[in-house]
Design an enzyme around this catalytic site. Sequence first.
Site, PDB file in Angstrom:
ATOM      1  N   GLY A 264     -35.825 145.308  30.657  1.00 54.22           N
ATOM      2  CA  GLY A 264     -36.771 146.351  30.269  1.00 54.22           C
ATOM      3  C   GLY A 264     -37.858 145.844  29.343  1.00 54.22           C
ATOM      4  O   GLY A 264     -39.045 145.975  29.611  1.00 54.22           O
ATOM      5  N   GLU A 267     -37.664 142.182  22.119  1.00 51.04           N
ATOM      6  CA  GLU A 267     -38.082 142.433  20.734  1.00 51.04           C
ATOM      7  C   GLU A 267     -38.592 141.217  19.977  1.00 51.04           C
ATOM      8  O   GLU A 267     -38.493 141.184  18.741  1.00 51.04           O
ATOM      9  CB  GLU A 267     -36.887 143.013  19.967  1.00 51.04           C
ATOM     10  CG  GLU A 267     -35.720 142.030  19.689  1.00 51.04           C
ATOM     11  CD  GLU A 267     -34.580 142.094  20.695  1.00 51.04           C
ATOM     12  OE1 GLU A 267     -34.831 142.500  21.851  1.00 51.04           O
ATOM     13  OE2 GLU A 267     -33.450 141.721  20.339  1.00 51.04           O
ATOM     14  N   HIS A 300     -37.021 151.486  20.746  1.00 52.11           N
ATOM     15  CA  HIS A 300     -35.900 150.527  20.716  1.00 52.11           C
ATOM     16  C   HIS A 300     -36.373 149.143  20.268  1.00 52.11           C
ATOM     17  O   HIS A 300     -35.813 148.558  19.342  1.00 52.11           O
ATOM     18  CB  HIS A 300     -35.259 150.468  22.106  1.00 52.11           C
ATOM     19  CG  HIS A 300     -34.113 149.520  22.222  1.00 52.11           C
ATOM     20  ND1 HIS A 300     -32.804 149.925  22.087  1.00 52.11           N
ATOM     21  CD2 HIS A 300     -34.063 148.180  22.443  1.00 52.11           C
ATOM     22  CE1 HIS A 300     -32.000 148.877  22.224  1.00 52.11           C
ATOM     23  NE2 HIS A 300     -32.748 147.800  22.449  1.00 52.11           N
ATOM     24  N   GLU A 301     -37.400 148.647  20.928  1.00 54.80           N
ATOM     25  CA  GLU A 301     -37.857 147.288  20.592  1.00 54.80           C
ATOM     26  C   GLU A 301     -38.438 147.253  19.183  1.00 54.80           C
ATOM     27  O   GLU A 301     -38.224 146.298  18.442  1.00 54.80           O
ATOM     28  CB  GLU A 301     -38.887 146.784  21.614  1.00 54.80           C
ATOM     29  CG  GLU A 301     -38.428 146.830  23.071  1.00 54.80           C
ATOM     30  CD  GLU A 301     -37.067 146.215  23.339  1.00 54.80           C
ATOM     31  OE1 GLU A 301     -36.659 145.295  22.600  1.00 54.80           O
ATOM     32  OE2 GLU A 301     -36.382 146.662  24.284  1.00 54.80           O
ATOM     33  N   GLU A 323     -27.568 145.427  19.493  1.00 54.92           N
ATOM     34  CA  GLU A 323     -27.900 146.322  20.614  1.00 54.92           C
ATOM     35  C   GLU A 323     -27.299 147.715  20.455  1.00 54.92           C
ATOM     36  O   GLU A 323     -27.979 148.723  20.642  1.00 54.92           O
ATOM     37  CB  GLU A 323     -27.490 145.695  21.954  1.00 54.92           C
ATOM     38  CG  GLU A 323     -28.284 144.431  22.310  1.00 54.92           C
ATOM     39  CD  GLU A 323     -29.793 144.621  22.318  1.00 54.92           C
ATOM     40  OE1 GLU A 323     -30.271 145.777  22.305  1.00 54.92           O
ATOM     41  OE2 GLU A 323     -30.524 143.609  22.328  1.00 54.92           O
TER      42      GLU A 323
HETATM   43  N1  TRP Z   1     -32.903 142.322  23.683  1.00 52.90           N
HETATM   44  C1  TRP Z   1     -33.482 143.021  24.809  1.00 52.90           C
HETATM   45  C2  TRP Z   1     -33.336 144.489  24.503  1.00 52.90           C
HETATM   46  O1  TRP Z   1     -32.333 145.090  24.636  1.00 52.90           O
HETATM   47  C3  TRP Z   1     -32.773 142.697  26.079  1.00 52.90           C
HETATM   48  C4  TRP Z   1     -33.374 141.654  26.947  1.00 52.90           C
HETATM   49  C5  TRP Z   1     -34.665 141.502  27.264  1.00 52.90           C
HETATM   50  C6  TRP Z   1     -32.698 140.662  27.695  1.00 52.90           C
HETATM   51  N2  TRP Z   1     -34.805 140.482  28.158  1.00 52.90           N
HETATM   52  C7  TRP Z   1     -33.631 139.951  28.432  1.00 52.90           C
HETATM   53  C8  TRP Z   1     -31.383 140.310  27.811  1.00 52.90           C
HETATM   54  C9  TRP Z   1     -33.286 138.905  29.286  1.00 52.90           C
HETATM   55  C10 TRP Z   1     -31.029 139.266  28.654  1.00 52.90           C
HETATM   56  C11 TRP Z   1     -31.952 138.569  29.386  1.00 52.90           C
HETATM   57  O2  TRP Z   1     -34.199 145.094  23.986  1.00 52.90           O
HETATM   58 ZN    ZN Z   2     -32.169 145.857  22.524  1.00 53.11          ZN
END
Ligand code: TRP
Ligand code: ZN
Length: 876
Positions: A264, A267, A300-301, A323
Site C-alpha cells: 500500500g 513510511e 497510517h504512514e 504495525e
Molecule cells: N511498513 C509498510 C506499512 O505498513 C509496509 C510495507 C510497504 C511493506 N512496502 C512493503 C512491507 C514491502 C513489505 C514489503 O505501512
Molecule cells: Zn505500517
Amino acid sequence: MRTDQPVQIRLEDYRPPAFQVETVDLKFRLEPSATRVTARLAIRRQGDADAPLVLDGVRLKLRSIAVDGAPLGPHAYVLTDETLTIPNAPDAFTLETEVEIDPQANTALEGLYMSGGRFCTQCEAEGFRKITYFPDRPDVLARYSVRIEADKAAYPRLLSNGNLTDQGELPDGRHFAAWTDPFPKPCYLFALVAGELDELADSFVVMTGREVQLRIYVDPGQSARAAYAMDALKRSMRFDETAFGREYDLDLFMIVAVRDFNFGAMENKGLNIFNSSLLLADADTATDEDYERIESVVAHEYFHNWTGDRITCRDWFQLCLKEGLTVFRDQSFSAQERGAAVQRIKDVRLLRARQFPEDAGPLAHPVRPSSYAKIDNFYTATIYEKGAEIIRMLATLVGDQAFGAGMDLYFERWDGTATTVEAFVACFAETSGRDLAPFMRWYEQAGTPEVRIEAVYDAAAQALDLTLRQATAPTPGQPDKLPLPMPVALGLLDLDGRPLSFVAPGADTASDRAVLTLDKAETRVRLEQVASLPVLSAFRGFSAPVKLSTDAPAPDAYVLLAADPDLFNRWEAGQSLARALILARASGAPDEVSEVRFADALGRAMQDQSADDAFKALLLQLPSEADLALEMAPNADPTLIHEARDGLRTRIAVHLSELLTRLHGEMQSDETFTPDARSAGRRALRNAVLAMLVADPHAANVERAHGHFAAAANMTDAMGGLNALSQLGGAGFEAALARFYDRWQAEPLVVDKWFAVQARAAAEDTLARVAELTAHPAFDPRTPNRFRALVSNFALNNPVRFHAGDGAGYRFLADQILAVDAYNPGMAARLVSPLGEFRLYRPDLAREMRRELGRIAAHPRLSKNVAELVGKALDD
Ligand code: TRP
Ligand code: ZN
C-alpha cells in the site's frame, strides 16, 4: 507430507550487532541499467573483539572497497551471493564501497527500481541490501547523508530523506541534490526518488509553532488529485498532536505516489512512498471507499513517524510493535473522522475476513512469530489487524488514563532506539500497576479463542449468573493453549430493549454496563439487582478478538438488533441472525418464518431516524461468503453458501421491495460530490439498497440498476451501478462494461476497477473470463495494481468461482503463482494463502487445493518466499 523448507531464523537466536554504523554517506550516480552507488560508512565495533564484520548485499557488482582510504586486496574480504565479510576488521574505521546495480532489471520492486521512467526505492524489510553492502537489520541506526546525481532533463526532481542541503548543476546536462537526515534510522527507512513529478505544496504549523513544508509528488498533470491526500495529511498531523501529544520533527514532509508498488505505502523517514491507488482521488475516478482508504493510509504512514521511525523495532520478530500499534492509531483517527461505531464495524469485518481464516489455517502464526524464513511473508492480517486488537484490549484493560500515560512513557523512554514488545508492554504495567505478564500470551499464542457464555437468571434472587469459558484450538507448532486475559464489555437490556441496570462484582453502584476480565479457562460471575429477565449484550464494541457463542434464545438477538445502545452489537445481532438463516438454508432447512421476521427487523432499522446512513448500509450487508465458510468449516461448501446467501437476499428484496424502492428513489441526490462521511454514508446506503434490490431481478429492478449506472455523476455511484449490473450479468452488464472501458481506458486506476468488477462477478463463466482477460492488451502482470485487480481479486473475493468443483480455479491460481514467482516473489507469495485455507473446505475441494500446493512445491525454482508458505501449508 514434509517438504524442504528454507532455513528458519529464530527469535531466541537474536544477538545485538557486533558493529554499529554511526554515519552513512551515500552517493548515487543514477542510470537506468547501471547505477553506481558509493557508500562511506563510519563503523564502530561494539561487541566481541574478534567478530568479523559481515555485511548484507544481494545482486551487487562490487567495483571497489577500501578501509580508512586504503583499498582492500582480494584476500582481505570474502564475497558470497548474499554477504561481504571482512574477517579482521578494525574497531573503528571508515569503509568505502562502490557497487553497480541495475534498477531497470529489478522486477521484484525491492531495492532501487524503475516505475514509469522514475527511480524509486522500497527497502522494508530487506531491500537495502540490494542497494549497497550494509548490516541490513533494524537495530543498526545511523545518520544518513545522500547525494544524488542524474540527467537533469530526464530526472528533474531528486528526493531523499530529511532536509535538502544542497543542489546544483553538473557537466553534461546532469545535476545533483544533497539531503541530510538528522535522525538516526535503520536502513529499511532509506528512500530515494528521482524523475519528472508534479508538486502539490502546502504547509502546517505544528503545536509548538514551527512551520513544516508539506509536498506531495505525483505523475505530471495529477496534482489536483492529491488534494484530498494533502487534506488527510494535515488532519492526521493534528490528530497525532491532540490524541498522542506527538508533533512532526523535520521541517519538510514529502509523499510520492508511484504506480508500481508491491504494497500500500511505506513510511520512509520524511519521504513516504505511496501506491498511487492510495493517494490519487477525485470524484470522477475514485469511490468513497477509495477516499476512506486514502485517509486511513495517509494517517497510517504519517503516524509511523513516531511509531516505527523515531522508535523502531529491534528485530523483525517485533514487527507488530510498529504495525499493530500504528494500525491502532490509524483506526482511532478514522473513528474520529468517520464515526466510532461505523469504523469499528468495518475494522472487525476486515479482521474476520482476513485474520480469522489465517488463524484457522496452516499459516497461523502468533502476532509475534518466533521464527521465519522470509520476513516479507509476515506482513499479515495477524501482525497488523490482530496486533491492533491487542493494543485496543490493553487500553480497555488498563483504562484510558494509564493507557495515555503508558504511551507517553513509551515515547519518552524509547525515543531514538530500536526496541521490543516487552519494553512496550512494560510501560503500561508501570503506569497501571498491573501484572501484564499473562497478557504477553496474546503476542505468543496463535489462534482465535472461542468464548462461550451461558446465562441463568434467578428471578427470586434478581441475579444473573454468567459462566464464561474460553478455549483456543491447536495451531501448527502449538498443540496446547493457555487461557488469555481479555476484557469483556457487557450490558443488559430488558425484553423491551430498555437498558437494565445491575451491580457487577466489585462495583458499589448499579449501572447498565460493566467491563469484566476473563483470564481463566472458566469464570463464573454473578450480576446482582437485575430487576427483570435480561437480554445480555456481551463483548460490546468487540472488546476482544474472539469467536463468541451464547445460549441466548434467538429472540434476544432481535431485541439487540432493535435497541442495543452499543451500535457494534446492534450490527452484530443482525449478522448473527443472518448467519443462522443462511446456514439453515445451506443445510437444506430454510426457516421461512424467521426469514420474514428478520427482513421485517431490517426494514424497521432502515427507517430508524436516529441512525446514520453509513450504519444502515452496514446493517443491510449480509455476512460475507468467506465469513460463512469459516462458520461452516471444516466442511464448507462455497456453492451452497453462495446460493443460500443469495436466497436470503432475494427473500429480503421481495419482502422489503416497496421500502427499498422508495429509499433508492428518495436518496438520489443532485448535490455536487463531496467526500465527507455524511455524504459518503448516503451513497453507501443507496448503493447497498440497490445491491439488495437486484437480488429480485424483475424488469423494474433491472431497469433501476441501469438507470443508476447511467445517471451516475461520480465514481461511487457508477461502481454501485456496475456492481449491481454484474449481479444480473448478461447483455446489460456487457454493454455497461464496454461503455465504462470506453470512457475510462486512459485512467489506470479506473481500468483496475474495470478488471476487478469482472473478477468478482458471480457468473458461471467468470474463471474463463478472467483467464481471457490475462491476454487483454491492458493487462500487465508486472504492475501489481493491475495484477491484483484481476488475479488476487478473483482468488480472494470470488469464493464461489474460485472454489469451482473441478478445481479449475485452484489450477489457474497455481499457474499464476508460478509465473509471477519468477519475477516478483513478494507478490507471488501473497497469493498462496487462498490455497492454504484448505482445512475449511469440503474434502474433495481440500484435496484439489493441496494438490495444487504440491504442484507448486515441486517446481524446481521457487523463491524462498513462496517455498516457505507452500511448505508450511503442506506440512499441516
Ligand atoms: N511498513 C509498510 C506499512 O505498513 C509496509 C510495507 C510497504 C511493506 N512496502 C512493503 C512491507 C514491502 C513489505 C514489503 O505501512
Ligand atoms: Zn505500517
